[in-house]
Design an enzyme around this catalytic site. Sequence first.
Site, PDB file in Angstrom:
ATOM      1  N   TYR A   1     -61.577  31.157 -11.413  1.00 48.36           N
ATOM      2  CA  TYR A   1     -60.271  31.589 -11.922  1.00 48.36           C
ATOM      3  C   TYR A   1     -59.638  32.706 -11.097  1.00 48.36           C
ATOM      4  CZ  TYR A   1     -61.865  29.037 -16.032  1.00 48.36           C
ATOM      5  OH  TYR A   1     -62.327  28.064 -16.877  1.00 48.36           O
TER       6      TYR A   1
ATOM      7  N   HIS B   1     -53.093  32.778 -14.328  1.00 45.21           N
ATOM      8  CA  HIS B   1     -53.494  33.428 -15.586  1.00 45.21           C
ATOM      9  C   HIS B   1     -54.238  34.741 -15.336  1.00 45.21           C
ATOM     10  CE1 HIS B   1     -52.801  32.486 -19.665  1.00 45.21           C
ATOM     11  NE2 HIS B   1     -53.928  31.893 -19.981  1.00 45.21           N
TER      12      HIS B   1
ATOM     13  N   PHE C   1     -62.823  35.981 -21.664  1.00 50.65           N
ATOM     14  CA  PHE C   1     -61.876  34.900 -21.419  1.00 50.65           C
ATOM     15  C   PHE C   1     -60.581  35.221 -22.165  1.00 50.65           C
ATOM     16  CE2 PHE C   1     -65.782  32.926 -20.131  1.00 50.65           C
ATOM     17  CZ  PHE C   1     -65.413  32.273 -18.964  1.00 50.65           C
TER      18      PHE C   1
ATOM     19  N   ASN D   1     -58.344  33.889 -24.111  1.00 50.33           N
ATOM     20  CA  ASN D   1     -58.016  33.628 -25.518  1.00 50.33           C
ATOM     21  C   ASN D   1     -58.727  34.558 -26.499  1.00 50.33           C
ATOM     22  OD1 ASN D   1     -56.528  31.604 -24.389  1.00 50.33           O
ATOM     23  ND2 ASN D   1     -57.674  29.931 -25.306  1.00 50.33           N
TER      24      ASN D   1
ATOM     25  N   ASN E   1     -51.776  33.188 -25.480  1.00 53.26           N
ATOM     26  CA  ASN E   1     -52.998  33.272 -26.288  1.00 53.26           C
ATOM     27  C   ASN E   1     -53.724  34.604 -26.153  1.00 53.26           C
ATOM     28  OD1 ASN E   1     -52.699  30.758 -27.487  1.00 53.26           O
ATOM     29  ND2 ASN E   1     -53.740  29.713 -25.810  1.00 53.26           N
TER      30      ASN E   1
END
Length: 192
Positions: free
Chosen positions: A14, A19, A64, A66, A112
């Site tokens: 990631y 994000h 993470f 969320n 989120n």
Amino acid sequence: MHMIVGLGNPGREYEKSKHNTGFLVVDELAERYNVTVWQKRMDALVAQTVIDGETVLLVKPQTFMNNSGQSVGPLMRWYKLDQQNVYVIYDDMDLPVGRLRIRTNGSAGGHNGIKSLLANGCDQFIRFRVGIGRPLPHHDVIDHVLTPFPPELVPDYEKGIKDAADAIVGCLKLGVDVGMNRFNPHKKKRSE
């Protein structure tokens, strides 16, 4: 004391994703202030520095995206921080690539990570949103946020990362109200 929180996802896969904008801004600040020592605390990587004579915590939740609030909420309470001294940086699809917007309140807007902060008792923090643009028509939102930018958009995005770091330092030094006036984009006045 202020806490600067960059939202993102841990893990190599990631690192360059849209994000992870919040992580990249925190990394930019860490580089500027020669921060090299990070500690694992309450499901986050936490480092300490001094900006303009004030102690500042740099935070990258490792829960993470969320579940970001599960780290940020406990850290905020552990350090007994007023929410207005918590700055949160995150990606925003509703802004053009690299565009910065600072707000003192607002809804999650479908993000989120912000929903998780709100669910974990964080609702008065200062928001630093960096634009990542919308996905192309018929493209998936999840793919959009979890992939890197195409090369032609990287310069605008990298400028946005640096602008966000400048704005955070500016708000720490000048206060959020003055910082918002200085660093938020201004609408052009229409000529009559």
